[in-house]
Write a protein that holds these residues in place. Structure first.
Motif, PDB file in Angstrom:
ATOM      1  N   LYS A   1     -27.314 -23.832 -53.244  1.00 10.18           N
ATOM      2  CA  LYS A   1     -26.132 -22.970 -53.162  1.00 10.18           C
ATOM      3  C   LYS A   1     -26.529 -21.493 -53.077  1.00 10.18           C
ATOM      4  O   LYS A   1     -25.948 -20.732 -52.290  1.00 10.18           O
ATOM      5  CB  LYS A   1     -25.242 -23.191 -54.383  1.00 10.18           C
TER       6      LYS A   1
ATOM      7  N   PHE B   1     -26.366 -17.448 -60.129  1.00  9.56           N
ATOM      8  CA  PHE B   1     -26.062 -18.878 -60.026  1.00  9.56           C
ATOM      9  C   PHE B   1     -26.728 -19.577 -61.212  1.00  9.56           C
ATOM     10  O   PHE B   1     -27.914 -19.927 -61.151  1.00  9.56           O
ATOM     11  CB  PHE B   1     -26.594 -19.449 -58.708  1.00  9.56           C
TER      12      PHE B   1
ATOM     13  N   ASP C   1     -14.553 -15.885 -52.665  1.00 13.58           N
ATOM     14  CA  ASP C   1     -14.890 -16.947 -53.624  1.00 13.58           C
ATOM     15  C   ASP C   1     -14.863 -16.385 -55.044  1.00 13.58           C
ATOM     16  O   ASP C   1     -15.814 -15.753 -55.496  1.00 13.58           O
ATOM     17  CB  ASP C   1     -16.278 -17.514 -53.304  1.00 13.58           C
ATOM     18  N   LYS C   2     -13.778 -16.604 -55.757  1.00 16.10           N
ATOM     19  CA  LYS C   2     -13.599 -16.057 -57.098  1.00 16.10           C
ATOM     20  C   LYS C   2     -14.455 -16.771 -58.144  1.00 16.10           C
ATOM     21  O   LYS C   2     -14.539 -16.331 -59.288  1.00 16.10           O
ATOM     22  CB  LYS C   2     -12.123 -16.137 -57.512  1.00 16.10           C
ATOM     23  N   THR C   3     -15.088 -17.890 -57.779  1.00 13.44           N
ATOM     24  CA  THR C   3     -15.926 -18.616 -58.742  1.00 13.44           C
ATOM     25  C   THR C   3     -17.308 -17.980 -58.884  1.00 13.44           C
ATOM     26  O   THR C   3     -18.046 -18.285 -59.822  1.00 13.44           O
ATOM     27  CB  THR C   3     -16.107 -20.084 -58.314  1.00 13.44           C
ATOM     28  N   LEU C   4     -17.653 -17.104 -57.936  1.00 12.93           N
ATOM     29  CA  LEU C   4     -18.965 -16.456 -58.003  1.00 12.93           C
ATOM     30  C   LEU C   4     -18.990 -15.432 -59.136  1.00 12.93           C
ATOM     31  O   LEU C   4     -18.047 -14.666 -59.316  1.00 12.93           O
ATOM     32  CB  LEU C   4     -19.282 -15.762 -56.683  1.00 12.93           C
ATOM     33  N   LEU C   5     -20.087 -15.436 -59.886  1.00 12.95           N
ATOM     34  CA  LEU C   5     -20.234 -14.508 -61.007  1.00 12.95           C
ATOM     35  C   LEU C   5     -21.017 -13.286 -60.548  1.00 12.95           C
ATOM     36  O   LEU C   5     -22.213 -13.369 -60.264  1.00 12.95           O
ATOM     37  CB  LEU C   5     -20.953 -15.195 -62.171  1.00 12.95           C
TER      38      LEU C   5
END
Length: 705
Positions: free
Chosen positions: A475, A254, A496-500
């Motif tokens: 978060k 994050f 959640d595709k925004t998670l790296l």
């Protein structure tokens, strides 16, 4: 790299001890926090050396003793790197005392008081003493500084006196190690047979034609590999698959990135500082006071960032320039004009052809002839950088010979320095330069200059506000709380595709970093904790400008090597063997010329020619440096053809078409000296590894720190 560093680096354990002792003597440090409540009973062993167990508390007491001295002299806490260095010093001291010490005692090696005096204030000053007692006016070692220091020694604080005693002890240990290493180095030699073998490998040549069917020409989907085959291959090739204790993880990061509000505030602050810098009476002091990263007011061209360097010609005294961006740091400059320095700075590259000053006349003549030949090729249009990579014999070779910037203050050996600074402009020096290291082909890449630029620089790093950091942490905490199992963790990643998500594979127990994560010791320690199993999910870790939640996905044990530890490599090797059997079987039933065989074989078969192959540096067109194929080419008689055989990356049929034996040579000195030099360079490492192996060194520090 001896020319560049002038032997300023010392390899091995003793050098590390000297470096830390110097730091303690000159600057200081802080005290580590003890962790004795974590340990007890049989679990408090930091390690074992020569059969002696090193207890955690004993180890920590030594660390405390050193760090107390460090703190008293500097008044500041050490950074993480300094913390690690001090712990390493304590550990290395144990190895010196318990492992090396026994070797010294057996051989009767000592350092006499007279030797120590000689190293500190006599004729043969130790490099570490030279480095620290330097006259700031001349940049040279001044023995008077040492003598004055020793005269006032008893008036110094007790902590500094103790630091000097420790420093002298480390000098003695370094000298002992040097004596020990030299004894072993002097026992190494190269026979005429070995030198002749090296000479032949470098100068004998063959031409060959060959048929090559690479493994990749056979589709992987046609080859089925079973676990039983992998087990069998692993069992029969244990020497190729050495076990290691590691952990593999997946982790979600994050990142804490400045918000739009943070960025706007930063730019407003930068504009304000630029206006204030323009009218500041003492611009250099104002810039220093308001910089996150401080840079000198007077800078040589070499010290100025490239982006700023390109604007110097357009700058006028009193002008404000920027901002210039470097990563997350923005810089604004107030230009104050130029000043002439007493020293010149230049940038140059070289190609060193090694020929030590004690080499025979024939060796020097051969080396000079080789250097002159390379110089002639460069004058004829050959790339200097490419020739440096091919023929350079020092550590600059892989950088195209680049030596970087240096001044005419004795940083280089005198003949080299004189030649470079006598040259005007840029370009290739017309003649080779001879020094004690050998013969140099030299190219000046940036002309000498003694101009210094007055640049008051305010360097500010953009950073997220506390509210931005708190929001990102919220978060990360929510993710960790909601995904406490492997299944939940992986499900969230899919949802959640925004998670790296990133991976850290085969992380060793003592690692302090992996991938691009620095200072990641707390993550590694968690992954190796006894309570952390495969499938465990961590709490939130803070790592520089990001928060991290990790999942352990795998583990390996050096004592229990499994197929899964090397599955990909084992599969590739077994597939290679199966493909080789398939290809060889098909080729065995085909006759004719190589071209006819290739045509009958079908897609994937290549017929190629290689000329002037050597054993030392032979390279084939498609197969590259395949030692099996190159060896086969040298083993065949001219005009003969081999049967199909497996190489590194495919199957070959080899024909040797021409053989040029190495010319007779009367003097093998150059090859003997080269082999001896290379063996000498490896000696320190091999000695250290052998002594640790003999002492059965067990290092458990990673479990504690």
């Amino acid at each position: 790299m001896a020319l560049i560093t002038k032997i300023r680096e010392k390899s091995g354990i003793a050098a590390a001890a000297i470096a830390i002792s110097l730091i303690l003597f000159l600057i200081g440090g802080d005290i580590f926090q003890g962790r004795s409540s974590f340990f007890g009973g049989a679990k408090d062993a930091v390690g074992e050396i020569g059969g002696e167990t090193i207890k955690y508390q004993d180890f920590q007491n030594k660390v405390d003793e050193i760090t107390q001295q460090y703190q008293q002299q500097s008044g500041r806490s050490p950074g993480e790197q300094e913390v690690s260095m001090i712990r390493d010093q304590v550990w290395n001291q144990y190895i010196l005392d318990l492992a090396y010490g026994k070797e010294y005692e057996t051989l009767g090696l000592t350092v006499s008081p007279a030797e120590l005096v000689d190293m500190v204030q006599g004729t043969n000053i130790h490099p570490s003493v030279r480095q620290q007692f330097t006259n700031p006016q001349t940049g040279q070692f001044d023995k008077n500084y040492v003598i004055q220091f020793l005269k006032n020694f008893k008036t110094l604080p007790a902590a500094q006196q103790q630091a000097w005693v420790n420093f002298e002890k480390s000098l003695s240990q370094d000298r002992l190690r040097l004596k020990y290493e030299n004894l072993l180095k002097m026992s190494t030699y190269t026979t005429n047979v070995e030198a002749q073998k090296d000479y032949v490998a470098q100068t004998s040549k063959v031409d060959a034609r060959y048929l090559y069917v690479p493994f990749y020409s056979v589709a992987d989907s046609t080859i089925k590999v079973t676990d039983a085959q992998l087990e069998e291959y692993l069992s029969s090739h244990k020497d190729l698959f050495q076990g290691q204790t590691t952990r593999s993880i997946q982790y979600v990061t994050f990142p804490v990135i400045p918000s739009k509000l943070d960025t706007a505030s930063f730019y407003n602050d930068l504009k304000r500082l630029a206006k204030e810098l323009a009218i500041a009476k003492n611009d250099s002091a104002f810039a220093m006071m308001n910089s996150d990263v401080k840079t000198p007011y007077y800078s040589t061209l070499a010290e100025i960032p490239e982006a700023v360097k390109g604007q110097l010609g357009n700058m006028t005294p009193g002008g404000i320039y920027g901002p210039f961006k470097n990563g997350l740091t923005y810089s604004i400059y107030k230009y104050g004009g130029i000043q002439k320095d007493s020293l010149f700075t230049v940038r140059a590259s070289h190609i060193l052809i090694n020929a030590p000053k004690d080499a025979s006349d024939s060796v020097k003549a051969t080396a000079r002839k080789r250097a002159e030949g390379i110089l002639a090729q460069i004058k004829g249009g050959a790339s200097f950088e490419a020739m440096a990579q091919q023929f350079g014999t020092d550590g600059t070779a892989q950088q195209g010979g680049d030596l970087g910037y240096f001044k005419n203050n004795g940083g280089m050996v005198k003949p080299f320095e004189n030649a470079v600074f006598a040259f005007s402009g840029t370009g290739l020096l017309p003649s080779i330069v001879e020094t004690d290291f050998g013969y140099h082909i030299v190219k000046v890449t940036e002309a000498k200059t003694n101009t210094r630029y007055k640049l008051a620089a305010i360097n500010r790093t953009i950073a997220p506000s506390q509210s931005t950091m708190d929001e990102v942490l919220r978060k990360a905490d929510a993710f960790a709380a909601e995904n406490t199992t492997k299944e939940a963790f992986e499900a969230s990643l899919k949802k959640d595709k925004t998670l790296l998500m990133l991976r850290g594979d085969r992380i060793p127990e003592g690692a302090s970093s992996f991938n691009n994560l620095q200072n990641a010791r707390d993550i590694v320690r968690w992954a190796f904790n006894d309570d952390t199993k495969v499938g465990s999910v961590s709490d939130v870790f803070q790592n520089d400008n990001q928060y991290i939640v990790a999942l352990v996905t795998g583990s390996t044990d050096k004592e229990k090597v499994k197929v899964d530890d090397f599955r990909e490599e084992l599969t590739a090797r077994v597939k290679g063997d199966l493909k080789a059997e398939q290809i060889e079987k098909k080729l065995a039933g085909i006759s004719g010329t190589l071209e006819q065989i290739a045509q009958k074989y079908g897609a994937g078969a290549l017929v190629e020619t290689a000329t002037d192959i050597t054993l030392a540096q032979g390279v084939l067109t498609s197969a590259g440096a395949d030692p099996t194929a190159i060896g086969k080419a040298f083993g065949l008689k001219v005009g003969k053809r081999s049967k199909p055989f497996k190489g590194e990356g495919g199957v070959f049929i080899m024909e040797t078409t021409k053989s040029t034996p190495a010319p007779a040579i009367a003097d093998l000195t150059l090859y003997k000296n080269t082999a001896k030099m290379m063996a000498g360079q490896r000696t320190s490492f091999y000695i250290n590894e052998a002594i640790k192996e003999n002492a059965k060194v067990v290092d458990n520090r990673a479990k504690f720190f």
